[in-house]
Design a protein around this motif. Structure first.
Motif, mmCIF file in Angstrom:
data_model
loop_
_atom_site.group_PDB
_atom_site.id
_atom_site.type_symbol
_atom_site.label_atom_id
_atom_site.label_comp_id
_atom_site.label_asym_id
_atom_site.label_seq_id
_atom_site.Cartn_x
_atom_site.Cartn_y
_atom_site.Cartn_z
ATOM 1 N N ALA A 1 0.810 -1.223 0.000
ATOM 2 C CA ALA A 1 0.000 0.000 0.000
ATOM 3 C C ALA A 1 0.839 1.266 0.000
ATOM 4 O O ALA A 1 0.441 2.280 -0.582
ATOM 5 C CB ALA A 1 -0.938 -0.005 1.205
ATOM 6 N N GLN A 2 2.014 1.223 0.635
ATOM 7 C CA GLN A 2 2.749 2.463 0.882
ATOM 8 C C GLN A 2 4.074 2.588 0.128
ATOM 9 O O GLN A 2 4.568 3.701 -0.046
ATOM 10 C CB GLN A 2 3.010 2.606 2.386
ATOM 11 C CG GLN A 2 1.727 2.694 3.220
ATOM 12 C CD GLN A 2 2.010 2.899 4.693
ATOM 13 O OE1 GLN A 2 3.146 2.944 5.132
ATOM 14 N NE2 GLN A 2 0.949 3.019 5.492
ATOM 15 N N LYS A 3 4.647 1.484 -0.312
ATOM 16 C CA LYS A 3 5.950 1.558 -0.972
ATOM 17 C C LYS A 3 5.812 1.487 -2.480
ATOM 18 O O LYS A 3 4.883 0.876 -3.008
ATOM 19 C CB LYS A 3 6.854 0.420 -0.478
ATOM 20 C CG LYS A 3 7.334 0.585 0.950
ATOM 21 C CD LYS A 3 8.385 -0.458 1.318
ATOM 22 C CE LYS A 3 8.949 -0.202 2.708
ATOM 23 N NZ LYS A 3 10.020 -1.163 3.054
ATOM 24 N N THR A 4 6.757 2.106 -3.156
ATOM 25 C CA THR A 4 6.794 2.017 -4.611
ATOM 26 C C THR A 4 7.282 0.624 -5.009
ATOM 27 O O THR A 4 7.826 -0.126 -4.189
ATOM 28 C CB THR A 4 7.746 3.062 -5.200
ATOM 29 O OG1 THR A 4 9.092 2.758 -4.781
ATOM 30 C CG2 THR A 4 7.384 4.474 -4.726
ATOM 31 N N VAL A 5 7.126 0.289 -6.285
ATOM 32 C CA VAL A 5 7.590 -1.012 -6.779
ATOM 33 C C VAL A 5 9.098 -1.137 -6.587
ATOM 34 O O VAL A 5 9.605 -2.197 -6.201
ATOM 35 C CB VAL A 5 7.213 -1.195 -8.263
ATOM 36 C CG1 VAL A 5 7.805 -2.492 -8.805
ATOM 37 C CG2 VAL A 5 5.703 -1.196 -8.439
ATOM 38 N N LYS A 6 9.808 -0.053 -6.821
ATOM 39 C CA LYS A 6 11.270 -0.070 -6.659
ATOM 40 C C LYS A 6 11.645 -0.333 -5.201
ATOM 41 O O LYS A 6 12.568 -1.104 -4.913
ATOM 42 C CB LYS A 6 11.869 1.260 -7.128
ATOM 43 C CG LYS A 6 13.394 1.282 -7.133
ATOM 44 C CD LYS A 6 13.934 2.625 -7.623
ATOM 45 C CE LYS A 6 13.655 2.814 -9.090
ATOM 46 N NZ LYS A 6 14.339 4.022 -9.636
ATOM 47 N N GLN A 7 10.952 0.307 -4.276
ATOM 48 C CA GLN A 7 11.211 0.077 -2.851
ATOM 49 C C GLN A 7 10.897 -1.363 -2.459
ATOM 50 O O GLN A 7 11.628 -1.985 -1.686
ATOM 51 C CB GLN A 7 10.381 1.049 -2.008
ATOM 52 C CG GLN A 7 10.866 2.483 -2.030
ATOM 53 C CD GLN A 7 9.927 3.400 -1.275
ATOM 54 O OE1 GLN A 7 8.707 3.354 -1.445
ATOM 55 N NE2 GLN A 7 10.482 4.230 -0.403
ATOM 56 N N ARG A 8 9.798 -1.894 -3.012
ATOM 57 C CA ARG A 8 9.417 -3.276 -2.693
ATOM 58 C C ARG A 8 10.442 -4.266 -3.231
ATOM 59 O O ARG A 8 10.738 -5.275 -2.580
ATOM 60 C CB ARG A 8 8.026 -3.588 -3.256
ATOM 61 C CG ARG A 8 6.911 -2.771 -2.630
ATOM 62 C CD ARG A 8 5.551 -3.423 -2.803
ATOM 63 N NE ARG A 8 5.128 -3.561 -4.176
ATOM 64 C CZ ARG A 8 4.427 -2.661 -4.858
ATOM 65 N NH1 ARG A 8 4.091 -1.500 -4.278
ATOM 66 N NH2 ARG A 8 4.037 -2.885 -6.093
ATOM 67 N N LEU A 9 10.997 -3.999 -4.392
ATOM 68 C CA LEU A 9 12.025 -4.884 -4.942
ATOM 69 C C LEU A 9 13.270 -4.859 -4.061
ATOM 70 O O LEU A 9 13.845 -5.920 -3.757
ATOM 71 C CB LEU A 9 12.391 -4.471 -6.363
ATOM 72 C CG LEU A 9 13.513 -5.288 -7.020
ATOM 73 C CD1 LEU A 9 13.197 -6.772 -7.032
ATOM 74 C CD2 LEU A 9 13.794 -4.786 -8.430
ATOM 75 N N ALA A 10 13.681 -3.684 -3.637
ATOM 76 C CA ALA A 10 14.855 -3.579 -2.764
ATOM 77 C C ALA A 10 14.616 -4.333 -1.453
ATOM 78 O O ALA A 10 15.483 -5.077 -0.975
ATOM 79 C CB ALA A 10 15.166 -2.106 -2.474
ATOM 80 N N ALA A 11 13.423 -4.164 -0.881
ATOM 81 C CA ALA A 11 13.091 -4.851 0.371
ATOM 82 C C ALA A 11 13.057 -6.369 0.174
ATOM 83 O O ALA A 11 13.515 -7.127 1.030
ATOM 84 C CB ALA A 11 11.745 -4.358 0.888
ATOM 85 N N THR A 12 12.545 -6.812 -0.960
ATOM 86 C CA THR A 12 12.484 -8.249 -1.252
ATOM 87 C C THR A 12 13.878 -8.841 -1.406
ATOM 88 O O THR A 12 14.158 -9.940 -0.900
ATOM 89 C CB THR A 12 11.666 -8.489 -2.544
ATOM 90 O OG1 THR A 12 10.311 -8.104 -2.304
ATOM 91 C CG2 THR A 12 11.710 -9.956 -2.955
ATOM 92 N N LEU A 13 14.760 -8.147 -2.069
ATOM 93 C CA LEU A 13 16.136 -8.631 -2.234
ATOM 94 C C LEU A 13 16.838 -8.740 -0.879
ATOM 95 O O LEU A 13 17.585 -9.692 -0.630
ATOM 96 C CB LEU A 13 16.907 -7.709 -3.176
ATOM 97 C CG LEU A 13 16.458 -7.756 -4.642
ATOM 98 C CD1 LEU A 13 17.080 -6.600 -5.425
ATOM 99 C CD2 LEU A 13 16.826 -9.087 -5.282
ATOM 100 N N LEU A 14 16.579 -7.777 0.003
ATOM 101 C CA LEU A 14 17.155 -7.841 1.354
ATOM 102 C C LEU A 14 16.586 -9.014 2.137
ATOM 103 O O LEU A 14 17.303 -9.691 2.877
ATOM 104 C CB LEU A 14 16.881 -6.532 2.103
ATOM 105 C CG LEU A 14 17.678 -5.307 1.647
ATOM 106 C CD1 LEU A 14 17.141 -4.051 2.320
ATOM 107 C CD2 LEU A 14 19.165 -5.479 1.946
#
Length: 228
Positions: A146-159
């Motif tokens: 709901a709150q993060k951009t797709v780019k932020q979600r990808l970075a979080a997923t990789l972490l």
């Protein structure tokens, strides 16, 4: 068939709380299975009637959206228990589980697990803690979507992948996900996931070789995931 009381895998999940006698009983009723890459362990709407103890391999657990797209909710790996929520609430599964690679699993019938939940308070408490942790993770996914951009979600997923999976000898993450899988984790089109992965690679945050992923710069990924 391997004996549960001698299996080191149980030390990574709630089965570690069972007594030797309980483990010996489970050994006599469990079923060991090989699940090939791409095979379905269980589907949405299916009554699982037991739990899977993952001895080796990885599976993706997903939910089909109204528009027909799979949203990957969890990645289940070696040492995890799968199916306990459907077992306890006595409902058909609302999720689907598919092997990401070849898997070795042990299937323990529902009645055996329920017996131990009723008779072993340590086992019950550990199962509750695991489910509470899973629900917390699901809450985090909802907020991120709901709150993060797709780019932020990808970075979080990789972490998350970096923390969840071990490294191979060459330094790559010990999980092989397709670009479509990654897109289904972060909730975007496959083309968008490919473009962002290429961007991350150019910025030397990651490296890619086929399905192999190398995490190179966790600080930059963390800053990006948090919006810095």
């Amino acid at each position: 068939m391997s004996k549960c009381e001698q299996c080191i895998i149980r030390e990574f999940n709630s089965l570690k709380a069972l007594t030797k006698e309980e483990l010996i009983r489970i050994t006599g009723c469990k079923t060991s299975k090989t699940i090939k890459k791409g095979e379905v362990l269980f589907d949405e709407g299916e009554h699982i009637n037991g739990v899977y103890c993952i001895k080796d391999g990885v599976c993706k657990v997903s939910k089909m959206s109204d528009n027909g797209r799979d949203q990957i909710i969890h990645l289940i790996k070696k040492g995890d228990i799968l199916g306990e929520r459907s077992l306890i609430n006595n409902e058909a599964s609302n999720l689907k589980a598919i092997a990401v690679n070849d898997m070795e699993v042990c299937f323990i019938p529902k009645e055996e697990i329920l017996r131990d939940l009723e008779n072993n308070s340590n086992f019950s408490m550990d199962m509750l803690k695991k489910m509470a942790s899973s629900l917390k993770s699901a809450d985090d996914v909802i907020v991120d979507m709901a709150q993060k951009t797709v780019k932020q979600r990808l970075a979080a997923t990789l972490l998350l992948l970096d923390s969840k999976f071990k490294k191979n000898e060459n330094g790559s993450l010990d999980v092989n996900l397709s670009r479509e899988d990654i897109a289904n984790i972060i909730g975007t089109a496959t083309e968008s996931a490919i473009r962002l992965l290429s961007e991350f690679k150019k910025k030397k945050m990651i490296d890619l070789k086929g399905k192999e992923i190398f995490i190179l710069d966790t600080k930059s990924l963390k800053d990006l995931s948090e919006g810095f």
